[in-house]
Write a protein that holds these residues in place. Structure first.
Motif, PDB file in Angstrom:
ATOM      1  N   ARG A  39       0.836  -1.207   0.000  1.00  0.00           N
ATOM      2  CA  ARG A  39       0.000   0.000   0.000  1.00  0.00           C
ATOM      3  C   ARG A  39       0.873   1.261   0.000  1.00  0.00           C
ATOM      4  N   ARG A  68       0.727  -8.358   1.962  1.00  0.00           N
ATOM      5  CA  ARG A  68       1.406  -7.499   0.973  1.00  0.00           C
ATOM      6  C   ARG A  68       2.331  -6.486   1.646  1.00  0.00           C
ATOM      7  N   GLY A  85      -7.351 -11.465  12.159  1.00  0.00           N
ATOM      8  CA  GLY A  85      -8.405 -12.267  12.789  1.00  0.00           C
ATOM      9  C   GLY A  85      -8.643 -13.584  12.075  1.00  0.00           C
ATOM     10  N   PHE A 127      -6.375  -0.576   5.267  1.00  0.00           N
ATOM     11  CA  PHE A 127      -7.745  -1.003   4.967  1.00  0.00           C
ATOM     12  C   PHE A 127      -8.251  -1.983   6.033  1.00  0.00           C
ATOM     13  N   PHE A 131     -13.128  -2.383   9.683  1.00  0.00           N
ATOM     14  CA  PHE A 131     -13.707  -3.687   9.998  1.00  0.00           C
ATOM     15  C   PHE A 131     -13.701  -3.977  11.495  1.00  0.00           C
TER      16      PHE A 131
HETATM   17  C1  LIG Z   1      -9.664  -5.399   3.657  1.00  0.00           C
HETATM   18  S1  LIG Z   1      -8.639  -6.555   4.483  1.00  0.00           S
HETATM   19  C2  LIG Z   1      -7.088  -5.691   4.562  1.00  0.00           C
HETATM   20  C3  LIG Z   1      -5.931  -6.641   4.605  1.00  0.00           C
HETATM   21  C4  LIG Z   1      -4.555  -6.010   4.340  1.00  0.00           C
HETATM   22  N1  LIG Z   1      -4.160  -5.104   5.401  1.00  0.00           N
HETATM   23  C5  LIG Z   1      -4.560  -5.296   3.023  1.00  0.00           C
HETATM   24  O1  LIG Z   1      -4.253  -4.107   2.961  1.00  0.00           O
HETATM   25  O2  LIG Z   1      -4.854  -5.948   2.013  1.00  0.00           O
HETATM   26  C6  LIG Z   1      -9.239  -6.480   6.149  1.00  0.00           C
HETATM   27  C7  LIG Z   1      -8.520  -7.465   7.070  1.00  0.00           C
HETATM   28  O3  LIG Z   1      -9.098  -7.333   8.367  1.00  0.00           O
HETATM   29  C8  LIG Z   1      -9.175  -8.624   8.960  1.00  0.00           C
HETATM   30  N2  LIG Z   1     -10.248  -8.545   9.936  1.00  0.00           N
HETATM   31  C9  LIG Z   1     -11.569  -8.345   9.686  1.00  0.00           C
HETATM   32  N3  LIG Z   1     -12.257  -8.306  10.832  1.00  0.00           N
HETATM   33  C10 LIG Z   1     -11.351  -8.467  11.829  1.00  0.00           C
HETATM   34  C11 LIG Z   1     -11.435  -8.497  13.255  1.00  0.00           C
HETATM   35  N4  LIG Z   1     -12.617  -8.330  13.882  1.00  0.00           N
HETATM   36  N5  LIG Z   1     -10.298  -8.668  13.958  1.00  0.00           N
HETATM   37  C12 LIG Z   1      -9.108  -8.803  13.323  1.00  0.00           C
HETATM   38  N6  LIG Z   1      -8.959  -8.794  11.987  1.00  0.00           N
HETATM   39  C13 LIG Z   1     -10.070  -8.624  11.255  1.00  0.00           C
HETATM   40  C14 LIG Z   1      -9.471  -9.545   7.792  1.00  0.00           C
HETATM   41  O4  LIG Z   1      -9.144 -10.893   8.076  1.00  0.00           O
HETATM   42  C15 LIG Z   1      -8.650  -8.929   6.682  1.00  0.00           C
HETATM   43  O5  LIG Z   1      -7.369  -9.505   6.611  1.00  0.00           O
END
Ligand SMILES: C[S@@+](CC[C@H](N)C(=O)[O-])C[C@H]1O[C@@H](n2cnc3c(N)ncnc32)[C@H](O)[C@@H]1O
Length: 218
Positions: A39, A68, A85, A127, A131
């Motif tokens: 990113r 990444r 998660g 990103f 979440f």
């Molecule tokens: C949109 S992805 C972004 C991943 C990475 N940082 C990227 O830039 O591609 C959101 C990430 O948040 C994690 N995630 C979603 N809900 C979560 C939670 N409650 N606790 C921890 N991780 C979580 C997902 O498993 C996912 O890897």
């Protein structure tokens, strides 16, 4: 010949990373982004450290996904604690980590609600923060701020209140004013507002409203 009407087409535009994110289908998301470049916010933060003469700090890659940004940090000589998660994130990450640098990586499967953050130079949350369930966001942000050493940085995205996904349950979106309040105590090095509509021919067009941030803790 038949005079039956042809069945309506069920063809839909293909699923993209954002469609998997909307559905919280993380394995689908990881497959869609596997191998993509780091990113911009992460690159900008690490470049800023390099300008400060810091070439190998300790980073927490929060909700690292398939890795990444973690891979880029490792490539640049950083130590990384990658958290996520979903365990599939690290099943995909570890085989892509060069053996020589594996001692510099540790991975932790943990939700935002229970992720403990050690003291570090950089918290990278690409990103990721939207979440986090809103009831857990204030404590998570407090842990992020206190984990970053003075002179360290935060890099990542906050999603805005005009984003389509702000209406979805369980998401954390913020107004620009709130994000700027969260960043009190930091010197802002990048604050890029992105606001746009998807093209209408994508599978599930949405309005995007987000803030790309790099900030240095005072
Ligand atoms: C949109 S992805 C972004 C991943 C990475 N940082 C990227 O830039 O591609 C959101 C990430 O948040 C994690 N995630 C979603 N809900 C979560 C939670 N409650 N606790 C921890 N991780 C979580 C997902 O498993 C996912 O890897």
């Amino acid at each position: 010949m038949t005079d039956e009407m042809p069945a309506p087409s069920t063809d839909q535009p293909p699923m993209r990373a954002q469609d998997y994110s909307e559905a919280l289908d993380w394995p689908g998301y990881f497959a869609a982004v596997l191998g993509k470049e780091p990113r911009d916010t992460l690159v900008a933060a690490v470049d800023a450290f390099a300008r400060d003469g810091v070439l190998e700090g300790l980073a927490i890659d929060l909700a690292a996904g398939e890795g990444r940004d973690t891979l880029e940090l490792l490539r640049r000589g950083w130590k990384v604690v990658a958290t996520d998660g979903h365990p599939d994130a690290f099943t995909l990450l570890w085989p892509r980590v060069p053996e020589a640098v594996t001692p510099r990586l540790s991975t932790l499967v943990a939700t935002f609600a229970n992720t403990q953050l050690c003291e570090c130079d950089l918290v990278n949350a690409s990103f990721a923060l939207p979440f986090c369930e809103p009831e857990h966001f204030p404590a998570l942000w407090r842990r992020i701020v206190s984990a970053i050493r003075p002179g360290g940085r935060f890099a990542g995205q906050f999603f805005g209140d005009r984003d389509t996904w702000a209406a979805l349950p369980g998401r954390s979106h913020h107004s620009e004013a709130t994000v700027r309040t969260l960043l009190e105590g930091f010197e802002i090095e990048m604050f890029r507002v992105e606001e746009r509509d998807d093209a209408p021919d994508v599978r599930n067009p949405k309005h995007w409203h987000l803030f790309h941030v790099v900030a240095r803790k005072r």
